[in-house]
Design a protein around this motif. Structure first.
Motif, mmCIF file in Angstrom:
data_model
loop_
_atom_site.group_PDB
_atom_site.id
_atom_site.type_symbol
_atom_site.label_atom_id
_atom_site.label_comp_id
_atom_site.label_asym_id
_atom_site.label_seq_id
_atom_site.Cartn_x
_atom_site.Cartn_y
_atom_site.Cartn_z
ATOM 1 N N GLU A 141 0.831 -1.207 0.000
ATOM 2 C CA GLU A 141 0.000 0.000 0.000
ATOM 3 C C GLU A 141 0.864 1.254 0.000
ATOM 4 O O GLU A 141 0.498 2.274 -0.601
ATOM 5 C CB GLU A 141 -0.938 0.001 1.209
ATOM 6 N N LYS A 142 2.016 1.165 0.640
ATOM 7 C CA LYS A 142 2.934 2.298 0.659
ATOM 8 C C LYS A 142 3.453 2.591 -0.744
ATOM 9 O O LYS A 142 3.668 3.757 -1.120
ATOM 10 C CB LYS A 142 4.101 2.006 1.599
ATOM 11 N N VAL A 143 3.645 1.528 -1.530
ATOM 12 C CA VAL A 143 4.193 1.687 -2.882
ATOM 13 C C VAL A 143 3.101 1.990 -3.901
ATOM 14 O O VAL A 143 3.244 2.878 -4.744
ATOM 15 C CB VAL A 143 4.966 0.417 -3.300
ATOM 16 N N PHE A 144 1.992 1.257 -3.834
ATOM 17 C CA PHE A 144 0.983 1.336 -4.886
ATOM 18 C C PHE A 144 -0.223 2.207 -4.548
ATOM 19 O O PHE A 144 -0.990 2.566 -5.444
ATOM 20 C CB PHE A 144 0.491 -0.076 -5.248
ATOM 21 N N GLY A 145 -0.389 2.535 -3.277
ATOM 22 C CA GLY A 145 -1.507 3.394 -2.914
ATOM 23 C C GLY A 145 -2.829 2.845 -3.401
ATOM 24 O O GLY A 145 -3.238 1.738 -3.046
ATOM 25 N N GLY A 146 -3.504 3.576 -4.279
ATOM 26 C CA GLY A 146 -4.820 3.159 -4.761
ATOM 27 C C GLY A 146 -4.792 2.196 -5.939
ATOM 28 O O GLY A 146 -5.845 1.871 -6.495
ATOM 29 N N ASP A 147 -3.606 1.749 -6.341
ATOM 30 C CA ASP A 147 -3.484 0.818 -7.460
ATOM 31 C C ASP A 147 -3.817 -0.597 -6.973
ATOM 32 O O ASP A 147 -2.938 -1.377 -6.602
ATOM 33 C CB ASP A 147 -2.065 0.875 -8.032
ATOM 34 N N GLU A 148 -5.106 -0.920 -6.985
ATOM 35 C CA GLU A 148 -5.552 -2.198 -6.426
ATOM 36 C C GLU A 148 -5.041 -3.384 -7.221
ATOM 37 O O GLU A 148 -4.714 -4.436 -6.658
ATOM 38 C CB GLU A 148 -7.079 -2.239 -6.343
ATOM 39 N N TYR A 149 -4.941 -3.237 -8.527
ATOM 40 C CA TYR A 149 -4.502 -4.353 -9.368
ATOM 41 C C TYR A 149 -3.117 -4.838 -8.961
ATOM 42 O O TYR A 149 -2.893 -6.036 -8.760
ATOM 43 C CB TYR A 149 -4.497 -3.939 -10.849
ATOM 44 N N ASN A 150 -2.166 -3.927 -8.817
ATOM 45 C CA ASN A 150 -0.809 -4.336 -8.474
ATOM 46 C C ASN A 150 -0.714 -4.863 -7.042
ATOM 47 O O ASN A 150 0.100 -5.740 -6.756
ATOM 48 C CB ASN A 150 0.178 -3.181 -8.691
ATOM 49 N N ARG A 151 -1.546 -4.342 -6.152
ATOM 50 C CA ARG A 151 -1.563 -4.886 -4.794
ATOM 51 C C ARG A 151 -2.025 -6.349 -4.821
ATOM 52 O O ARG A 151 -1.456 -7.216 -4.165
ATOM 53 C CB ARG A 151 -2.484 -4.066 -3.889
#
Length: 341
Positions: A141-151
């Protein structure tokens, strides 16, 4: 020379041991072997196999009728344990983002089941069950924030760490997959990716899935790479070396393109050499550039349905023109009078 009764007793005993192995694993067989220390022990075990008493060595698998039933069931196509031992299982990971349903998942299930696999779709709920989840969640979450796909791409490793086994992307389909090699994980269960660092088809034990989940989580916190996807973390770990990651070359493992030699004409020889085909966005883009894209069959579909349809068309033509998965037919594939496998 053994009597007919002794032969029957031994046959029943072996059948029972087979069932124990299937249901309880090799540790149960080890327990039996440790207790068989003398000829008298073996004689007692054989005697018990034909009696109405319970033997401690067999864990209560008696009387004779039960042993006969279990021994018969071990070789029966209707026996659940037998099915589990002879039917490979493959997983994928998909977690719906908003209302974004993907018909590719249904295609994935249908095609793998067609050649003899059981399929299971894992979700975020499966990943959350792993004790390392909160640590990974904080890092991604620290890296991707709102990028749910990559999480989610990271979370799938933890979903697999709960079960172990083979996982493919839901846009990766079997072409000539050897089913016998799916019943036992290759390389002793070590983390094995069949498209190099691209995680389209991976086999690993539960412990190995967990180990790599931790590795990529730690790597994402220290990498200098601009693209921090799970795929690029695997690549970076592989480039650094020393992490015991097995990256198989895509050749003879996972096709990175759709093997046509003309529009609507599958290159059977090419396709037969691979376990699976990865119908990625890249593969579909390459198909368009080649001029072999099935425009007529997909032009009326919405954008989301086009790639699954392209996969369906190729797999249908692969089956019709080349015979499909040759292992399903129990024989080697013959193309232009040449034996492929």
């Amino acid at each position: 020379m053994a009597s007919a009764r002794q032969k029957k007793s031994l046959s029943v005993l072996l059948g029972a041991i087979a069932v124990i192995f299937l249901s309880q694993g090799p540790s149960a067989i080890d327990r039996i072997a440790r207790d068989l220390t003398t000829q008298a022990d073996l004689d007692r075990l054989l005697k018990d196999a034909t009696s109405d008493t319970h033997t401690s060595l067999l864990g209560g698998l008696s009387p004779q009728a039960d042993l006969d039933r279990l021994a018969q069931g071990a070789t029966s196509g209707n026996n659940t344990l037998g099915d589990e031992a002879t039917t490979p299982l493959i997983y994928t990971f998909f977690n719906q983002i908003g209302n974004d349903k993907d018909p590719m998942v249904d295609t994935w299930k249908r095609e793998w089941e067609k050649i003899g696999f059981k399929t299971k779709v894992l979700t975020l709920e499966d990943a959350v069950k792993h004790p390392y989840f909160e640590t990974m969640k904080k890092a991604v979450e620290k890296v991707f924030g709102g990028d749910e796909y990559n999480r989610l791409c990271f979370y799938r490793y933890l979903a697999m760490a709960n079960v172990g086994g083979i996982m493919s992307d839901y846009d990766t389909f079997p072409t000539n997959f050897p089913l016998d090699q799916a019943l036992e994980l290759p390389n002793g269960g070590a983390f094995t990716s069949f498209q190099a660092h691209v995680p389209s088809l991976i086999s690993a034990s539960a412990e190995e899935w967990e180990r790599v989940a931790i590795l990529i989580t730690e790597q994402i916190q220290k990498t200098k790479m601009g693209i921090k996807s799970d795929m690029m973390m695997l690549k970076e770990l592989g480039d650094e070396g020393g992490y015991n990651l097995i990256f198989m070359v895509p050749a003879y493992n996972v096709q990175t393109f759709l093997p046509y030699k003309d529009k609507g004409v599958v290159n059977c020889r090419e396709a037969a050499h691979y376990r699976a085909v990865h119908v990625s966005h890249y593969a579909v883009g390459a198909l368009k550039k080649s001029g072999f894209y099935p425009t007529g069959e997909v032009k009326e579909l919405d954008q989301k349905a086009r790639r699954p349809k392209v996969a369906e068309i190729f797999l249908r033509e692969w089956e019709e023109q080349c015979g499909g998965n040759s292992y399903l037919k129990g024989k080697a594939m013959i193309v232009n009078n040449d034996r492929i496998n």
